[in-house]
Design an enzyme around this catalytic site. Structure first.
Site, PDB file in Angstrom:
ATOM      1  N   CYS A  35       3.139   8.630   1.407  1.00 18.34           N
ATOM      2  CA  CYS A  35       3.528   7.727   2.479  1.00 18.34           C
ATOM      3  C   CYS A  35       4.003   6.431   1.829  1.00 18.34           C
ATOM      4  CB  CYS A  35       2.357   7.468   3.418  1.00 18.34           C
ATOM      5  SG  CYS A  35       2.771   6.405   4.823  1.00 18.34           S
ATOM      6  N   GLU A  81       0.824  -1.207   0.000  1.00 19.91           N
ATOM      7  CA  GLU A  81       0.000   0.000   0.000  1.00 19.91           C
ATOM      8  C   GLU A  81       0.857   1.255   0.000  1.00 19.91           C
ATOM      9  OE1 GLU A  81      -3.682  -1.527   2.788  1.00 19.91           O
ATOM     10  OE2 GLU A  81      -1.748  -1.080   3.679  1.00 19.91           O
ATOM     11  N   CYS A  85       3.776  -4.268  15.895  1.00 18.04           N
ATOM     12  CA  CYS A  85       3.065  -3.359  16.812  1.00 18.04           C
ATOM     13  C   CYS A  85       1.594  -3.766  16.896  1.00 18.04           C
ATOM     14  CB  CYS A  85       3.188  -1.921  16.321  1.00 18.04           C
ATOM     15  SG  CYS A  85       4.882  -1.310  16.248  1.00 18.04           S
ATOM     16  N   CYS A 100      -1.117  -1.889  14.713  1.00 15.99           N
ATOM     17  CA  CYS A 100      -0.877  -1.734  13.279  1.00 15.99           C
ATOM     18  C   CYS A 100      -1.289  -2.994  12.523  1.00 15.99           C
ATOM     19  CB  CYS A 100       0.604  -1.426  13.029  1.00 15.99           C
ATOM     20  SG  CYS A 100       1.023  -1.216  11.288  1.00 15.99           S
ATOM     21  N   CYS A 136      -1.762   1.963   7.713  1.00 14.61           N
ATOM     22  CA  CYS A 136      -1.019   0.885   7.052  1.00 14.61           C
ATOM     23  C   CYS A 136      -1.720  -0.462   7.156  1.00 14.61           C
ATOM     24  CB  CYS A 136       0.374   0.759   7.675  1.00 14.61           C
ATOM     25  SG  CYS A 136       1.313   2.274   7.645  1.00 14.61           S
ATOM     26  N   CYS A 183       5.742  -6.669   7.849  1.00 11.81           N
ATOM     27  CA  CYS A 183       6.625  -6.035   8.829  1.00 11.81           C
ATOM     28  C   CYS A 183       6.917  -7.035   9.944  1.00 11.81           C
ATOM     29  CB  CYS A 183       5.970  -4.779   9.406  1.00 11.81           C
ATOM     30  SG  CYS A 183       6.998  -3.879  10.584  1.00 11.81           S
TER      31      CYS A 183
END
Length: 345
Positions: A103, A90, A114, A117, A331, A110
């Site tokens: 962005c 994205e 987190c 997220c 995200c 990832c």
């Protein structure tokens, strides 16, 4: 070889391999980055023989847009890009008063994980190359036919875990022959990869460093950000102080406000004490809720109280202007929504 992402000098060297003059390399460069032409057959200024040679030996891997969303005020656009290996990433375009900002994602998925997220819920799949990051910026430039003013490395992924390609990407964006972006218009956001922060300080690039802080102490930070167990807050803050002293650049601290987790008055006072001598700006971000994350954003009154405590303690702070909330611009959300539609019922 994939020639998307090559510099002008690299393309000029490439065409010389086919006994073509250097100016043919500039023509290829113009087709790729100024006209958005990504097939050799359509590069009509090139001799047919050269087009055929390039098509037989080279390729142009530019991602396709598989999904696009536009906010009601038309100031935020989000796209889901598919790369040559079917990886989905994205990217978001935001229209501010000073210009357009992108962005950019630095990884597919990832590894940081987190809790708030969506982009890391399936872990890290792979790093993106500098060329693949560059394509995210150009995708919007071609789509909207306008010039990009700046970018933030705040999309999917941890930039400092893809250090070399991220640095290569930033240098390509600063290339006067290309986007010609000022380093001062580039922001790199990190969850606190301590070795990467020290290494970045030595690059002496006048970019903005944004620390994803999100908690005033290790107890809360460990709960929200598993990476914090590897890099405790004291080590992270020491690295950020070194970065600020080495580069003379002010650091931004990103702080996602989550109801009853890190948004209480005592958290604000503890955060103020942590940052009192840092000369940093705090960017408060009310949580962008989504169904895959069992956390909630605070009420407006709690956000305002948190802000007033920080500023009352002498800490420069603002609440981030929300853009694209109705299109779930945070995200990972568009990708998850797209993939959910692809699954058989």
């Amino acid at each position: 070889m994939n020639i998307w992402g090559m510099s002008l000098a690299e393309l000029q060297a490439l065409v010389r391999q086919y006994d073509a003059p250097a100016y043919r390399g500039r023509q290829v460069y113009d087709y790729l980055y100024r006209r958005g032409v990504h097939t050799f057959a359509d590069m009509m200024q090139l001799p047919q023989a050269l087009r055929e040679q390039l098509a037989a030996t080279q390729r142009i891997d530019f991602p396709t847009i598989v999904s696009e969303q536009l906010s009601a005020d038309k100031r935020t656009a989000k796209v889901l890009l598919r790369y040559a290996d079917d990886a989905l990433v994205e990217s978001v375009l935001m229209h501010y008063n000073y210009g357009y900002s992108v962005c950019v994602s630095t990884q597919v998925g990832c590894a940081v994980g987190c809790r708030f997220c969506a982009s890391g819920q399936n872990g890290l799949i792979r790093n993106l190359t500098a060329a693949e990051m560059l394509a995210q910026v150009y995708a919007f430039q071609f789509l909207r036919d306008m010039r990009i003013h700046s970018f933030v490395l705040m999309g999917s992924g941890e930039p400092l875990q893809n250090y070399d390609e991220v640095l290569r990407f930033m240098r390509r964006c600063a290339d006067p022959e290309g986007l010609n972006l000022s380093y001062r218009n580039m922001t790199l956001s990190t969850s606190g990869i301590v070795p990467g922060i020290y290494r970045l300080a030595e690059e002496q690039l006048p970019i903005t460093l944004a620390l994803s802080l999100h908690a005033p102490n290790d107890t809360i930070r460990n709960e929200l950000m598993p990476i914090s167990r590897q890099y405790p807050l004291a080590e992270v803050m020491a690295a950020v102080r070194h970065y600020r002293e080495r580069t003379k650049r002010r650091v931004t601290c990103e702080y996602v406000l989550i109801r009853e987790v890190n948004d209480r008055p005592e958290h604000a006072r503890e955060l103020a004490a942590l940052l009192r001598h840092m000369r940093c700006h705090v960017n408060l971000i009310p949580l962008n809720e989504n169904p895959t994350v069992p956390l909630q954003r605070p009420e407006a009154a709690r956000i305002e109280t948190f802000l007033q405590i920080l500023t009352g303690e002498g800490i420069p702070a603002t609440v981030r202007k929300e853009m694209g909330r109705e299109i779930q611009a945070a995200c990972g959300q568009l990708k998850m929504k797209f993939l959910a539609k692809q699954r058989p019922i």
